[in-house]
Design an enzyme around this catalytic site. Structure first.
Site, PDB file in Angstrom:
ATOM      1  N   GLU A  87      -9.824   7.481   3.933  1.00 11.12           N
ATOM      2  CA  GLU A  87     -10.724   6.628   4.689  1.00 11.12           C
ATOM      3  C   GLU A  87     -10.018   5.291   4.851  1.00 11.12           C
ATOM      4  OE1 GLU A  87     -10.918   6.616   1.423  1.00 11.12           O
ATOM      5  OE2 GLU A  87     -10.974   4.458   1.082  1.00 11.12           O
ATOM      6  N   SER A 139       1.412  -9.834  -1.210  1.00 13.63           N
ATOM      7  CA  SER A 139       1.051  -8.426  -1.007  1.00 13.63           C
ATOM      8  C   SER A 139       1.417  -7.901   0.374  1.00 13.63           C
ATOM      9  CB  SER A 139      -0.448  -8.236  -1.252  1.00 13.63           C
ATOM     10  OG  SER A 139      -1.214  -9.082  -0.415  1.00 13.63           O
ATOM     11  N   LYS A 146       0.807  -1.228   0.000  1.00 13.13           N
ATOM     12  CA  LYS A 146       0.000   0.000   0.000  1.00 13.13           C
ATOM     13  C   LYS A 146       0.836   1.272   0.000  1.00 13.13           C
ATOM     14  CE  LYS A 146      -4.469  -1.435   1.695  1.00 13.13           C
ATOM     15  NZ  LYS A 146      -4.283  -2.889   2.027  1.00 13.13           N
TER      16      LYS A 146
HETATM   17  C1  LIG Z   1      -5.148  -3.875   1.627  1.00 14.04           C
HETATM   18  C2  LIG Z   1      -4.488  -5.145   1.306  1.00 14.04           C
HETATM   19  C3  LIG Z   1      -4.902  -5.939   0.214  1.00 14.04           C
HETATM   20  C4  LIG Z   1      -6.101  -5.625  -0.629  1.00 14.04           C
HETATM   21  O1  LIG Z   1      -6.017  -4.430  -1.342  1.00 14.04           O
HETATM   22  P1  LIG Z   1      -5.820  -4.413  -2.909  1.00 14.04           P
HETATM   23  O2  LIG Z   1      -6.099  -3.003  -3.289  1.00 14.04           O
HETATM   24  O3  LIG Z   1      -6.788  -5.378  -3.507  1.00 14.04           O
HETATM   25  O4  LIG Z   1      -4.424  -4.809  -3.189  1.00 14.04           O
HETATM   26  C5  LIG Z   1      -4.196  -7.095  -0.075  1.00 14.04           C
HETATM   27  N1  LIG Z   1      -3.136  -7.477   0.677  1.00 14.04           N
HETATM   28  C6  LIG Z   1      -2.711  -6.748   1.726  1.00 14.04           C
HETATM   29  C7  LIG Z   1      -1.552  -7.230   2.518  1.00 14.04           C
HETATM   30  C8  LIG Z   1      -3.374  -5.565   2.083  1.00 14.04           C
HETATM   31  O5  LIG Z   1      -2.944  -4.853   3.139  1.00 14.04           O
END
Ligand SMILES: *Cc1c(COP(=O)(O)O)cnc(C)c1O
Length: 396
Positions: free
Chosen positions: A115, A380, A93
């Site tokens: 938000e 992610s 993020k």
């Molecule tokens: C917020 C988050 C997501 C989901 O958000 P996307 O916009 O779909 O990428 C996925 N993995 C992690 C670790 C997150 O913090």
């Protein structure tokens, strides 16, 4: 056959029939200011230089592309993990919040609003506001503030002001409404940082471009490791879809690369408690863009459910609605139970405890044929924030 169609946004802000900017008239000046300036500003050499510098020395990029040996053996495939979990703050993020705060600075904005649902985007925003010495107000549903207490405290430590949204179900959509209202009342000095590839144009494209650093790195990292710049398959989880958009971005128009998106099925797609938008959703307007969302017959947004806070969202970004609609990406639905097992699986095989969002992407390996394929999975985020969820699930 996948067409050679361009899957990126068109000049009107659409991906196929999805996208656009459906905002109240009073928000139009803010949106138009962004639409008219974002491409020019983000392509300036001075902008790129500062963005690249911060991604390198502050976030810790490039993140490794790691050949997961034991996992590859298990699936008889060549599986690479793109380690976004190693970014500062523990997930992808921050790539986006850094880009957006630099944009806000060029636009001469003094304050940042955002938000947050689970608090992850709020923390990434509060982080870059501290970095830049900018005032930061985060809207969060009152119910979410209780559920996500550690992130509330993180944001406070970082110096952000948290405002509780007390209307409706007191969750993400109510926080979004209040942030929008704030923006309408402070149009000139405030930038609104949206955290995924959602919202009115140009946000989905803006966020996808900032996150596209993920596939930009994958390309040259694959050349170094396998001698060509593309895999057979890229797998990522989709909440709003920003990490997936970043991991897919440079492969969108390369039909030789299969794109696999993992959505949260929650307790199952036949159950009311789910967040699998492509399976359960229909066309409508959510968060200022035309996309797929989960809604009742009379158009009320359905409250989504997933064990993973980051995937607990009733829609997907318009780029993903188009990737689904056109057949360019394959979507699979992963239940809470399947994701938790996959998270433990990665922990045991590779010594990497993933975020539960990411665990949904890992679980896709059990749903599609990967034998003999070169696969990149976007990791992610890291699982530290999810320790309590792993503990209460308990089966390890
Ligand atoms: C917020 C988050 C997501 C989901 O958000 P996307 O916009 O779909 O990428 C996925 N993995 C992690 C670790 C997150 O913090």
């Amino acid at each position: 056959m996948i067409s050679k169609e361009n899957y990126k946004v068109n000049s009107n802000g659409y991906y196929g029939k999805f996208g656009g900017a459906y905002v109240p008239e009073m928000l139009l000046p803010n949106i138009l200011e962004l639409q008219e300036n974002y491409l020019e500003i983000t392509s300036r050499p001075s902008f790129k230089k500062e963005f690249d510098y911060l991604l390198k020395d502050y976030v810790g990029r490039p993140t490794p592309l790691y050949l997961a040996q034991r996992m590859s053996e298990k699936y008889q495939a060549q599986i690479f993990l793109k380690r976004e979990d190693l970014c500062h703050t523990g997930a992808h993020k921050v790539n986006n919040t850094i880009g957006q705060i630099l944009l806000a600075k060029v636009l001469n904005k003094k304050k940042i609003i955002a938000e947050t649902g689970a608090g992850q985007h709020g923390v990434a925003t509060a982080t870059v506001c501290a970095l830049m010495g900018m005032e930061c107000i985060i809207y969060m549903g009152a119910v979410d503030m209780v559920r996500q207490r550690p992130n509330v405290e993180r944001m406070k430590i970082l110096g952000a002001e948290i405002r509780a949204a007390e209307s409706g179900s007191k969750t993400l959509k109510d926080a979004t409404n209040e942030a929008m209202r704030h923006w309408i009342n402070h149009p000139t000095d405030t930038h609104y940082i949206i955290g995924s590839v959602v919202g009115p144009h140009p946000y989905p494209d803006l966020v996808a471009r900032f996150q596209s650093v993920i596939s930009e790195e994958i390309k040259y990292q694959l050349i170094a490791q396998i001698g060509k710049d593309y895999p057979d398959m890229v797998i990522a989880c989709v909440g709003g879809g920003s990490n997936a958009a970043g991991a897919f971005y440079h492969y969108l128009d390369r039909p030789e690369v299969q794109l696999i998106a993992a959505e949260a099925a929650g307790l199952g797609i036949d159950n009311k408690k789910s967040a699998a938008t492509t399976f359960l959703g229909s066309e409508g307007i959510l968060h200022g863009s035309k996309t797929l969302l989960m809604q009742t017959a009379d158009g009320q947004v359905t409250e989504p459910y997933s064990i993973s806070a980051g995937l607990d969202y009733p829609g997907i970004g318009p780029i993903h609605a188009h990737l689904f609609d056109s057949g360019r990406a394959h979507f699979c639905a992963v239940t809470d139970e399947e994701a938790m097992h996959a998270g433990i699986g990665l922990s045991r095989l590779e010594g990497i405890i993933p975020a539960i969002e990411t665990a949904h992407a890992i679980s896709a390996l059990d749903k599609i044929e990967v034998k003999d394929k070169i696969v990149v999975i976007n990791v992610s985020g890291r699982g530290d924030k999810d320790l309590d969820t792993y503990i209460s699930w308990g089966k390890y």
